[in-house]
Scaffold this motif. Sequence first.
Motif, PDB file in Angstrom:
ATOM      1  N   ARG A 136       0.863  -1.180   0.000  1.00 34.83           N
ATOM      2  CA  ARG A 136       0.000   0.000   0.000  1.00 34.83           C
ATOM      3  C   ARG A 136       0.899   1.228   0.000  1.00 34.83           C
ATOM      4  O   ARG A 136       1.744   1.400   0.860  1.00 34.83           O
ATOM      5  CB  ARG A 136      -0.892  -0.015   1.239  1.00 34.83           C
ATOM      6  CG  ARG A 136      -1.812   1.164   1.384  1.00 34.83           C
ATOM      7  CD  ARG A 136      -2.748   1.000   2.577  1.00 34.83           C
ATOM      8  NE  ARG A 136      -2.096   0.506   3.768  1.00 34.83           N
ATOM      9  CZ  ARG A 136      -1.647   1.268   4.758  1.00 34.83           C
ATOM     10  NH1 ARG A 136      -1.777   2.577   4.698  1.00 34.83           N
ATOM     11  NH2 ARG A 136      -1.069   0.732   5.821  1.00 34.83           N
ATOM     12  N   ARG A 137       0.718   2.073  -1.001  1.00 38.78           N
ATOM     13  CA  ARG A 137       1.517   3.299  -1.076  1.00 38.78           C
ATOM     14  C   ARG A 137       1.028   4.280  -0.025  1.00 38.78           C
ATOM     15  O   ARG A 137      -0.159   4.375   0.238  1.00 38.78           O
ATOM     16  CB  ARG A 137       1.397   3.906  -2.459  1.00 38.78           C
ATOM     17  CG  ARG A 137       1.897   2.956  -3.519  1.00 38.78           C
ATOM     18  CD  ARG A 137       1.749   3.562  -4.862  1.00 38.78           C
ATOM     19  NE  ARG A 137       1.935   2.568  -5.898  1.00 38.78           N
ATOM     20  CZ  ARG A 137       2.199   2.854  -7.146  1.00 38.78           C
ATOM     21  NH1 ARG A 137       2.288   4.096  -7.532  1.00 38.78           N
ATOM     22  NH2 ARG A 137       2.359   1.905  -8.020  1.00 38.78           N
ATOM     23  N   GLY A 159       4.169   8.265  -6.575  1.00 38.18           N
ATOM     24  CA  GLY A 159       3.094   7.529  -5.924  1.00 38.18           C
ATOM     25  C   GLY A 159       1.995   7.026  -6.819  1.00 38.18           C
ATOM     26  O   GLY A 159       1.304   6.072  -6.492  1.00 38.18           O
ATOM     27  N   VAL A 181       6.634   0.151 -11.480  1.00 36.92           N
ATOM     28  CA  VAL A 181       7.181  -0.341 -10.217  1.00 36.92           C
ATOM     29  C   VAL A 181       7.961  -1.631 -10.451  1.00 36.92           C
ATOM     30  O   VAL A 181       9.033  -1.852  -9.883  1.00 36.92           O
ATOM     31  CB  VAL A 181       6.053  -0.556  -9.180  1.00 36.92           C
ATOM     32  CG1 VAL A 181       6.565  -1.257  -7.937  1.00 36.92           C
ATOM     33  CG2 VAL A 181       5.400   0.781  -8.825  1.00 36.92           C
ATOM     34  N   LEU A 214       8.437   2.847  -1.315  1.00 35.18           N
ATOM     35  CA  LEU A 214       7.268   2.570  -2.154  1.00 35.18           C
ATOM     36  C   LEU A 214       6.015   2.553  -1.297  1.00 35.18           C
ATOM     37  O   LEU A 214       4.987   3.103  -1.659  1.00 35.18           O
ATOM     38  CB  LEU A 214       7.430   1.235  -2.877  1.00 35.18           C
ATOM     39  CG  LEU A 214       6.253   0.775  -3.724  1.00 35.18           C
ATOM     40  CD1 LEU A 214       6.030   1.741  -4.892  1.00 35.18           C
ATOM     41  CD2 LEU A 214       6.493  -0.634  -4.245  1.00 35.18           C
ATOM     42  N   GLY A 215       6.083   1.908  -0.138  1.00 35.84           N
ATOM     43  CA  GLY A 215       4.932   1.815   0.740  1.00 35.84           C
ATOM     44  C   GLY A 215       5.129   0.749   1.799  1.00 35.84           C
ATOM     45  O   GLY A 215       6.262   0.360   2.089  1.00 35.84           O
TER      46      GLY A 215
END
Length: 176
Positions: A51-52, A80, A87, A150-151
Motif C-alpha cells: 500500500r503506497r 506515488g 514499479v 514505495l509503501g
Amino acid sequence: MTIVWWIGSLLGALAAVGLAIIHLGRGLVPVTIHGHSMYPTYASGERILVRRLGGVRVGQVVVVEQPDAAGGWARGPVIGTAPARAVALRRWMIKRVAAVPGDPLPPTPIPVASGVGGAVPSGHLVVFGDNQRASFDSRHIGLVPVERVLGVPLVDRPARPSNAVHHVGQRPTSRH
C-alpha cells in the motif's frame, strides 16, 4: 422501468467499478520478496500487496528501492501514482524502520554523510532487516531517502520473537 434504464444503470455501475479498480491498482502494488533479510516474518518468493503511503513510523515494515552497486540511485524515484508496470522495473527491498527523521542514530554502525550529527536528518530513514545476518540494509547503504519508500505491506506482520531486533527508542529483545 424500461430496458434502456436497466442497461444504462448497469453500464454506469460497471464504469464505477472499473474506475475503482484503476484507482485501487494505483494504490496497491504487488511485490515479490527476494532474499532472507526479513525471514521468518516474510519468506523469499512470497508475494505481498504494498500500500503506497506518505509517512512511516519506527517498527513499521516498508518496501524501499534498492540502490545500485555504487550505493546510489541512477533514476529518479517512482512517483506515488506510477502504474504497477513502472514499479516492476525497479528492484525493491523489504525492511523494518529503525529510526525516522529526528531520532537518534542507532548504536549499530551505519555509513552516514559528514555533518549529519547524532540524529537522522530530515527526509531519511534507517532501515534494518529482521534477519540481520542475511540483510543488506542501512548498515551497508547508510541512510535511505524517504522518497525511495514505495509503501508498506497491506497486511502488517510484527517481527517474530525469534528474530526480533533492537529498534532505536525500544528496549532490546532477545535474538535466538
